[in-house]
Motif scaffolding. Structure first.
Motif, PDB file in Angstrom:
ATOM      1  N   THR A 295     -24.117-142.616 108.735  1.00  0.00           N
ATOM      2  CA  THR A 295     -24.291-141.967 107.485  1.00  0.00           C
ATOM      3  C   THR A 295     -24.485-140.495 107.753  1.00  0.00           C
ATOM      4  OG1 THR A 295     -25.698-143.602 106.829  1.00  0.00           O
ATOM      5  CG2 THR A 295     -26.383-141.577 105.727  1.00  0.00           C
ATOM      6  N   ILE A 296     -25.030-140.024 108.883  1.00  0.00           N
ATOM      7  CA  ILE A 296     -25.020-138.451 109.210  1.00  0.00           C
ATOM      8  C   ILE A 296     -23.491-138.037 109.674  1.00  0.00           C
ATOM      9  CG2 ILE A 296     -25.681-137.028 110.978  1.00  0.00           C
ATOM     10  CD1 ILE A 296     -28.324-138.673 111.417  1.00  0.00           C
ATOM     11  N   LEU A 297     -22.836-138.875 110.279  1.00  0.00           N
ATOM     12  CA  LEU A 297     -21.280-138.413 110.578  1.00  0.00           C
ATOM     13  C   LEU A 297     -20.564-138.243 109.107  1.00  0.00           C
ATOM     14  CD1 LEU A 297     -19.191-137.834 112.694  1.00  0.00           C
ATOM     15  CD2 LEU A 297     -18.783-140.376 112.515  1.00  0.00           C
ATOM     16  N   ASN A 298     -20.823-138.962 108.320  1.00  0.00           N
ATOM     17  CA  ASN A 298     -20.128-139.060 106.897  1.00  0.00           C
ATOM     18  C   ASN A 298     -20.542-137.730 106.297  1.00  0.00           C
ATOM     19  OD1 ASN A 298     -18.461-141.152 107.221  1.00  0.00           O
ATOM     20  ND2 ASN A 298     -19.997-142.547 106.206  1.00  0.00           N
ATOM     21  N   GLU A 299     -21.691-137.361 106.342  1.00  0.00           N
ATOM     22  CA  GLU A 299     -22.216-136.301 105.683  1.00  0.00           C
ATOM     23  C   GLU A 299     -21.744-134.922 106.315  1.00  0.00           C
ATOM     24  OE1 GLU A 299     -26.512-136.472 105.754  1.00  0.00           O
ATOM     25  OE2 GLU A 299     -26.765-138.205 104.402  1.00  0.00           O
ATOM     26  N   TYR A 300     -21.410-135.031 107.547  1.00  0.00           N
ATOM     27  CA  TYR A 300     -21.183-133.927 108.297  1.00  0.00           C
ATOM     28  C   TYR A 300     -19.596-133.673 107.968  1.00  0.00           C
ATOM     29  CZ  TYR A 300     -19.110-131.274 112.133  1.00  0.00           C
ATOM     30  OH  TYR A 300     -18.219-130.441 112.868  1.00  0.00           O
ATOM     31  N   ARG A 301     -18.980-134.748 108.024  1.00  0.00           N
ATOM     32  CA  ARG A 301     -17.491-134.685 107.483  1.00  0.00           C
ATOM     33  C   ARG A 301     -17.317-134.301 105.989  1.00  0.00           C
ATOM     34  NH1 ARG A 301     -15.479-140.447 110.455  1.00  0.00           N
ATOM     35  NH2 ARG A 301     -15.230-139.473 112.358  1.00  0.00           N
ATOM     36  N   GLN A 302     -18.057-134.688 104.982  1.00  0.00           N
ATOM     37  CA  GLN A 302     -17.925-134.003 103.710  1.00  0.00           C
ATOM     38  C   GLN A 302     -18.472-132.586 103.978  1.00  0.00           C
ATOM     39  OE1 GLN A 302     -20.797-136.795 101.754  1.00  0.00           O
ATOM     40  NE2 GLN A 302     -19.368-138.428 101.372  1.00  0.00           N
ATOM     41  N   ARG A 303     -19.467-132.223 104.379  1.00  0.00           N
ATOM     42  CA  ARG A 303     -19.676-130.652 104.465  1.00  0.00           C
ATOM     43  C   ARG A 303     -18.594-129.912 104.945  1.00  0.00           C
ATOM     44  NH1 ARG A 303     -25.208-130.658 107.123  1.00  0.00           N
ATOM     45  NH2 ARG A 303     -26.139-132.296 106.021  1.00  0.00           N
ATOM     46  N   ARG A 304     -18.044-130.341 106.100  1.00  0.00           N
ATOM     47  CA  ARG A 304     -16.964-129.604 106.847  1.00  0.00           C
ATOM     48  C   ARG A 304     -15.768-129.411 105.873  1.00  0.00           C
ATOM     49  NH1 ARG A 304     -14.768-130.082 112.857  1.00  0.00           N
ATOM     50  NH2 ARG A 304     -13.540-128.291 112.606  1.00  0.00           N
ATOM     51  N   ALA A 305     -15.481-130.679 105.110  1.00  0.00           N
ATOM     52  CA  ALA A 305     -14.275-130.768 104.313  1.00  0.00           C
ATOM     53  C   ALA A 305     -14.644-129.738 103.163  1.00  0.00           C
ATOM     54  CB  ALA A 305     -14.115-132.174 103.714  1.00  0.00           C
ATOM     55  N   ILE A 306     -15.854-129.546 102.565  1.00  0.00           N
ATOM     56  CA  ILE A 306     -16.149-128.533 101.353  1.00  0.00           C
ATOM     57  C   ILE A 306     -15.860-127.182 102.195  1.00  0.00           C
ATOM     58  CG2 ILE A 306     -18.107-127.655 100.217  1.00  0.00           C
ATOM     59  CD1 ILE A 306     -18.988-130.583  99.737  1.00  0.00           C
ATOM     60  N   GLU A 307     -16.547-126.934 103.178  1.00  0.00           N
ATOM     61  CA  GLU A 307     -16.348-125.462 103.963  1.00  0.00           C
ATOM     62  C   GLU A 307     -15.030-125.208 104.235  1.00  0.00           C
ATOM     63  OE1 GLU A 307     -18.840-125.630 107.464  1.00  0.00           O
ATOM     64  OE2 GLU A 307     -20.809-125.980 106.441  1.00  0.00           O
ATOM     65  N   GLU A 308     -14.318-125.943 104.519  1.00  0.00           N
ATOM     66  CA  GLU A 308     -12.773-125.831 104.953  1.00  0.00           C
ATOM     67  C   GLU A 308     -12.153-125.476 103.593  1.00  0.00           C
ATOM     68  OE1 GLU A 308     -10.925-129.098 107.077  1.00  0.00           O
ATOM     69  OE2 GLU A 308     -12.082-128.420 109.211  1.00  0.00           O
ATOM     70  N   HIS A 309     -12.262-126.332 102.572  1.00  0.00           N
ATOM     71  CA  HIS A 309     -11.743-126.003 101.216  1.00  0.00           C
ATOM     72  C   HIS A 309     -12.089-124.542 100.549  1.00  0.00           C
ATOM     73  CE1 HIS A 309     -10.192-126.545  97.231  1.00  0.00           C
ATOM     74  NE2 HIS A 309     -10.695-127.464  96.826  1.00  0.00           N
ATOM     75  N   ASP A 310     -13.448-124.340 100.836  1.00  0.00           N
ATOM     76  CA  ASP A 310     -13.873-123.111 100.123  1.00  0.00           C
ATOM     77  C   ASP A 310     -13.333-121.824 100.808  1.00  0.00           C
ATOM     78  OD1 ASP A 310     -15.144-124.598  98.128  1.00  0.00           O
ATOM     79  OD2 ASP A 310     -17.033-124.389  98.960  1.00  0.00           O
ATOM     80  N   GLY A 311     -13.436-122.119 102.080  1.00  0.00           N
ATOM     81  CA  GLY A 311     -13.171-120.783 103.214  1.00  0.00           C
ATOM     82  C   GLY A 311     -11.565-120.900 103.453  1.00  0.00           C
ATOM     83  N   GLY A 312     -10.791-121.718 103.148  1.00  0.00           N
ATOM     84  CA  GLY A 312      -9.455-121.940 103.440  1.00  0.00           C
ATOM     85  C   GLY A 312      -8.398-120.993 102.818  1.00  0.00           C
TER      86      GLY A 312
END
Length: 116
Positions: free
Chosen positions: A99-116
């Motif tokens: 669960t924690i790993l999935n949340e981390y991956r989702q946050r990272r994907a959002i950050e890469e999308h917003d910051g990319g």
């Protein structure tokens, strides 16, 4: 009985006694066959019970020791030389970790999308 049957076979054809004439009581034979069938059924049930007992034991051991492993140990040895490389047994991550790993991956994907 076998001795009598053997002696009967050694007699000349007209003097031999037929197999049906050796049967003294047909009900006795039926009773013996019935008892034999009952014993065979009992042994089959006992063997089925033993088989199921061992199958359940194996399943419990598999769940306890094998199903919790994500990767089993693999060893690759060099053909020439004393070298070898091996992996290690890796347990499955707990549901909390997943669960924690999935949340981390989702946050990272959002950050890469917003910051990319």
């Amino acid at each position: 009985f076998k001795e009598l049957m053997r002696k009967n076979q050694t007699l000349p054809g007209p003097l031999q006694v037929g197999k049906d004439e050796f049967v003294l009581d047909p009900h006795l034979r039926e009773e013996m066959e019935s008892q034999t069938e009952h014993k065979i059924d009992l042994v089959r049930k006992e063997m089925a019970w033993e088989s199921e007992k061992y199958r359940i034991g194996l399943e419990k051991m598999r769940k306890r020791f094998k199903d919790v492993i994500e990767w089993d140990r693999v060893v690759v040895k060099a053909i020439e030389g004393p070298y070898e490389v091996s992996t290690f047994r890796s347990p499955l991550p707990s549901s909390d970790f997943a669960t924690i790993l999935n949340e981390y991956r989702q946050r990272r994907a959002i950050e890469e999308h917003d910051g990319g």
